[in-house]
Design an enzyme around this catalytic site. Structure first.
Site, PDB file in Angstrom:
ATOM      1  CG  ASP A  80      -1.718   1.252   1.380  1.00 47.30           C
ATOM      2  OD1 ASP A  80      -2.174   1.448   0.477  1.00 47.30           O
ATOM      3  OD2 ASP A  80      -1.961   1.903   2.396  1.00 47.30           O
ATOM      4  CG  ASP A 105      -3.508   1.239   6.945  1.00 46.95           C
ATOM      5  OD1 ASP A 105      -4.419   0.199   6.744  1.00 46.95           O
ATOM      6  OD2 ASP A 105      -3.876   2.524   6.430  1.00 46.95           O
ATOM      7  CG  ASP A 134      -4.732  -1.269   2.990  1.00 48.21           C
ATOM      8  OD1 ASP A 134      -5.333  -0.870   1.948  1.00 48.21           O
ATOM      9  OD2 ASP A 134      -3.911  -0.475   3.199  1.00 48.21           O
TER      10      ASP A 134
END
Length: 628
Positions: free
Chosen positions: A323, A521, A525
């Site tokens: 991410d 995180d 997600d």
């Protein structure tokens, strides 16, 4: 050494004395020397072998026949029956010495892991309403209570500092050796150690939900999730032991008919030696210990792994998905450049800050912060009261507000176009905020998320240890994604993805051959973390969602700990494979020697207990983290 081990050691010493005296007497030729030595041998055997015999009998009653206690009992009783008293007692004596050494080694390994994770507090200093302090069980402290943390004490519960300042040692949580300073208003997490100062905390979580408790639960329960290697060893031992028992029976009964000159006693002795060699101790103790020590060592560097199955998968990761926000970047939006048109930077920022006065959006916060820092340098007060009116939010475009009875527009290019304002397009990567006042364009502000300093080095380090592809997934625009990917050096970047689209992208990339890990995180997600082969949450300290969603939690935002975690996982697998190869190799050699008559029971005990101890010592190497 605890009382149980002291008791075992005393039994071994007493039995050894009887054993030595029995051997001396058996060498002397005087009346009834054989009877006396026999009694001494049997006495020594009962002293040192009683627990093994009772365990074997108890296990047989429960249906667990083929274990090391049964094998040692049958082998030594058989040796007594055929008159090999010294070897029967000696084998049992040596076996118990080996078991003691093995137990000490295992306990040392577990103690080392416990010392690494020595974050469970024994008490909390509860501040009562009258100001007095009472030492209580951490479970008795409630949310909202105030607790006192003295110098040298472990912080027992998560909380917020309401009084005092101190330097905290957070190494048990994050692996970070540098102490962290905390002041009034800062969050602190249980498991940290107060190095100096006196703190008062307002408790924000119950003990069972505190960071320290969650970490300890993860480490302690990790053994329940076994790796493929451990499951294989468990199944192997379950099949292997019955096979060698029946092979020993065949070795005792069949060859005497094929080679009648050798006699039954010779083949029975070989079969008994065969049984001693076959004990699966090295498999069932040393292999799981290799993984347990790997999980303990990883927790020391701030990498929490929820099970040895994930440790094994981590060693084989070939594709990493990252991410962007909060993982490759710091997750904190900042004004990175200002482009005024007809006014100075201060005037541009002032108008933007006034328009964003009532907004709590990260972009608004970054603009107000930038203006505040600018005005602080000029020693002037920031005060918009009485100047603002008629705030309007334009969906998907920005904000319209009246400042001193003059319209100010702050937003994207669509807001400028919809109000027929001529503006200069900004081509920088990032979130572009355009500002206009009274239909006059004042300029643009570029806001972006700062890239973490070590990202490029970490991604290259991953390539160096066997990762084939590094991929970035983000919901940001293509321009932002391309700019970030160029700076950090990922192989591919997929942009403008909604959470569900990230899951779909993971499913596209997944294949049966290569292990895929996703790093995020742990909050936004969560679906992607769950779908990947391994979900790795960054910055998990204090984040319940991160700990729950991920398979592996990096307890700080240090990307380099992913590299260290992989190195440790690879080392764990190498040690486990070394132990498997060594244990099986030595046992096969000694089984062959025992079958053809070149192995004695003494050698058989070394092949069992000796190999186990060596494998345990090898597994303990995994506790070292200095060069990881």
């Amino acid at each position: 050494m605890n009382e149980k081990k002291k008791k075992i050691l005393s039994k071994i010493m007493i039995a050894a004395i009887f054993y030595i005296i029995a051997i001396i007497i058996s060498k002397l030729n005087f009346p009834k020397s054989n009877i006396i030595s026999f009694v001494l041998f049997i006495t020594a055997y009962i002293i040192v072998g009683r627990d093994v015999l009772l365990k074997a009998f108890s296990n047989i009653k429960r249906g667990k026949v083929f274990d090391e206690n049964f094998l040692m009992s049958i082998a030594t009783i058989g040796a007594i029956i055929i008159g090999e008293y010294p070897e029967a007692v000696g084998v049992m004596l040596f076996y118990m010495v080996g078991e003691l050494l093995q137990s000490l080694a295992v306990n040392k390994s577990r103690k080392s892991i416990s010392d690494m994770m020595n974050i469970r507090p024994d008490y909390a200093n509860l501040v009562k309403e009258d100001g007095s302090v009472e030492m209580v069980d951490p479970y008795d402290v409630e949310i909202g209570n105030t607790i006192l943390i003295k110098t040298g004490e472990i912080i027992p519960l998560d909380g917020v500092v309401v009084s005092g300042k101190a330097m905290l040692d957070t190494s048990a949580l994050t692996g970070e050796s540098v102490p962290r300073g905390v002041h009034i208003g800062d969050k602190v997490y249980s498991g940290s150690v107060n190095k100096d100062g006196l703190l008062k905390l307002e408790v924000t979580k119950e003990f069972s939900e505190s960071t320290a408790s969650k970490i300890l639960d993860l480490v302690e329960n990790a053994a329940a999730k076994k790796s493929k290697t451990e499951n294989f060893i468990s199944k192997f031992a379950g099949v292997y032991t019955p096979i060698v028992v029946f092979a020993a029976i065949a070795l005792a009964l069949i060859p005497p008919f094929l080679f009648p000159d050798t006699g039954f006693s010779t083949w029975i002795y070989r079969a008994l030696t065969f049984l001693v060699v076959s004990c699966p101790c090295a498999f069932v103790i040393a292999i799981p210990l290799s993984f347990f020590s790997g999980i303990g060592a990883s927790s020391k560097i701030g990498v929490l792994i929820k099970g040895s199955n994930y440790l094994e998968l981590l060693s084989r990761v070939k594709t990493f998905l990252f991410d962007k926000t909060g993982t490759l970047t710091k997750g904190v939006f900042e004004v990175v450049s200002i482009h005024p048109a007809g006014v100075n930077e201060e005037k541009l920022l002032e108008n933007a800050a006034m328009a964003e006065e009532y907004s709590s959006h990260p972009i608004a916060i970054s603009i107000k912060k930038a203006y505040g820092e600018l005005k602080k340098e000029g020693n002037e007060n920031i005060n918009f009261s009485g100047r603002l009116s008629e705030l309007k939010e334009v969906a998907g475009q920005g904000i319209s507000i009246r400042v001193d009875n003059e319209e100010v527009l702050v937003g994207n290019d669509k807001l400028m176009l919809s109000n027929n304002i001529e503006f200069e397009k900004c081509m920088e990567a990032g979130t572009i905020v355009y500002v206009a006042r009274g239909k006059t364009f004042l300029g643009s502000i570029v806001i972006n998320d700062r890239i973490k300093e070590d990202v490029r080095d970490v991604l290259q380090a991953l390539k160096n240890i066997g990762v084939e592809k590094n991929i970035m997934l983000t919901g940001d625009t293509k321009a932002v994604a391309d700019a970030v990917s160029a700076k950090v050096g990922v192989d591919y970047a997929y942009s403008e993805l909604l959470p569900q689209q990230k899951v779909e992208k993971v499913e596209e990339i997944l294949d049966d051959k290569n292990i895929l890990a996703f790093v995020g995180d742990g909050i936004n997600d969560a679906p992607v973390l769950a779908r990947a082969d391994i979900g790795i949450a960054m910055g998990g300290i204090g984040s319940d969602a991160a700990i729950e969603a991920a398979d592996i939690v990096i307890m700080d935002d240090n990307l380099n700990n992913i590299v260290r975690g992989i190195r440790l996982a690879k080392r764990t697998m190498n040690i486990a494979k070394q132990n498997i190869a060594f244990a099986i190799g030595v046992k096969l050699i000694f089984l062959l020697l025992a079958a053809i008559g070149f192995g004695t029971m003494w050698e058989a005990v070394f092949a069992d207990v000796g190999v186990t101890v060596l494998c345990v010592i090898n597994a303990m190497r995994n506790l070292q983290t200095k060069n990881i």
